[in-house]
Design a protein around this motif. Structure first.
Motif, PDB file in Angstrom:
ATOM      1  N   UNK A 280       4.297  -1.417  -6.447  1.00 34.84           N
ATOM      2  CA  UNK A 280       3.968  -0.081  -6.095  1.00 34.84           C
ATOM      3  C   UNK A 280       5.238   0.562  -5.544  1.00 34.84           C
ATOM      4  N   UNK A 281       5.594   1.544  -5.963  1.00 33.71           N
ATOM      5  CA  UNK A 281       6.850   2.522  -5.635  1.00 33.71           C
ATOM      6  C   UNK A 281       6.317   3.712  -5.154  1.00 33.71           C
ATOM      7  N   UNK A 282       6.626   3.912  -3.799  1.00 32.09           N
ATOM      8  CA  UNK A 282       6.250   5.197  -3.093  1.00 32.09           C
ATOM      9  C   UNK A 282       7.425   5.868  -2.556  1.00 32.09           C
ATOM     10  N   UNK A 283       7.386   7.262  -2.877  1.00 33.28           N
ATOM     11  CA  UNK A 283       8.451   8.106  -2.223  1.00 33.28           C
ATOM     12  C   UNK A 283       8.120   9.245  -1.585  1.00 33.28           C
ATOM     13  N   UNK A 284       8.424   9.451  -0.329  1.00 30.95           N
ATOM     14  CA  UNK A 284       8.274  10.587   0.326  1.00 30.95           C
ATOM     15  C   UNK A 284       9.199  11.272   1.359  1.00 30.95           C
TER      16      UNK A 284
END
Length: 357
Positions: A280-284
């Motif tokens: 899982x790749x998350x960017x914020x």
């Protein structure tokens, strides 16, 4: 030519300061004459005096250029002697000009009167010499500073290129090894598909300048190219999810940032599980920071001082070195356990857009 280029041209800069300085000298003396209520005719004396001083100080520049590489003691002697000679000649001309214009051609009876007040003129010429050497040494220091900054920048670029180009051989070795395995087990069609996808990925990788950051959307495109290669090997065993905030698509990140971390996750989390797993790749965005997270649901591993116990390649170490070179101390990378299982890597870098570079 703009003002910065004008200043950087030493010859033009000298004439600017030289002419401007003597104009200022004339202006100060003119204002002084007003305080003493002198006749208007004295204005010509002031102008001609400044003009003569400007002419007699010009040869000093070329004398000092010849003496520049001498020892400090010899330079000091040259400065004193040259300044005195120039000041003496200047004072003689000033006195004659004053007598001729303001005293209507009067001449002294004794020749030493021609050098009257020569000490004051010597002081002015000595001050001119001090300013000349002061500015020259300042320019030298600035030039050396620029050389050091340029050398540091080149060293930094060389380091980044070295770190960046470490990735391709490492990744290429693993992929070619997988293709070789597919060929050995007669999976020629699958091997051919992997070669094609590998070609696309390497073309994209070589087109990316390792010294420049890319937008997040471009980096995700690169990760997807890489994952297409790995999916040939793992098929349905490899799952990946992206969760990217809309305002982060154009944020700048180091090129090929995700690839070595995703590769590590595949190697230690997906490949070791019979049913594979999910990355899982998350960017914020949070305030002025861009936060990136790469997590897997593998078996996990021991984390010692923020490093993975399993880490023995260039992946995480390379990423830390590249972030340090690009952002100095304005970044963080934290490795932790993922809940319920696996490893999670959190990266914080400054939020930058293309026009901020």
């Amino acid at each position: 030519m703009n003002w910065q280029e004008f200043i950087e041209n030493r010859n033009r800069f000298f004439w600017l300061l030289h002419i401007g300085g003597w104009i200022g000298f004339a202006l100060v003396h003119y204002l002084g004459s007003l305080l003493h209520d002198l006749r208007d005719l004295f204005t010509w004396v002031v102008i001609l005096s400044a003009y003569a001083g400007a002419l007699f100080s010009i040869p000093l520049r070329y004398i000092y250029q010849k003496a520049w590489n001498l020892s400090p003691l010899k330079i000091a002697i040259v400065i004193i002697v040259s300044s005195y000679c120039a000041g003496l000649l200047w004072q003689v001309v000033k006195n004659i000009t004053y007598w001729e214009i303001y005293k209507h051609g009067w001449r002294p009876d004794f020749w030493l009167y021609y050098a009257q007040s020569a000490v004051w003129s010597f002081y002015i010429m000595l001050s001119w010499s001090g300013l000349y050497f002061g500015i020259k040494y300042y320019q030298m220091l600035q030039q050396e500073k620029q050389k050091v900054l340029k050398a540091n920048n080149m060293a930094n670029q060389a380091q980044l290129k070295m770190l960046r180009y470490q990735l391709n051989p490492h990744f290429l070795f693993n992929t070619l090894n997988a293709i070789s395995t597919l060929i050995l087990i007669d999976e020629n069609k699958t091997a051919n598909g992997m070669v094609t996808k590998l070609s696309d990925f390497l073309r994209y990788s070589l087109d990316m300048d390792p010294m420049k950051k890319v937008t997040l959307s471009q980096e995700i495109k690169a990760v997807n190219l890489y994952l297409e290669i790995e999916k040939v090997r793992f098929e349905e065993r490899l799952k990946i999810t992206f969760e990217v905030q809309n305002n982060c698509q154009n944020a700048l990140v180091p090129s090929m940032l995700f690839q070595p971390l995703v590769e590590n996750a595949i190697k230690y989390a997906i490949a070791v599980k019979e049913n594979g797993g999910t990355i899982a790749i998350k960017v914020s965005r949070f305030a002025n920071d861009l936060q990136l997270e790469i997590a897997d649901d593998g078996p996990g591993t021991e984390i010692i001082n923020g490093n993975l116990h399993r880490e023995n390649g260039v992946g995480l170490v390379n990423t830390k070195d590249r972030l340090s070179a690009l952002y100095d101390n304005n970044y963080s990378i934290v490795v932790s356990d993922n809940i319920p299982t696996g490893v999670k890597i959190n990266i914080r870098i400054p939020f930058q857009l293309e026009h901020d570079e």
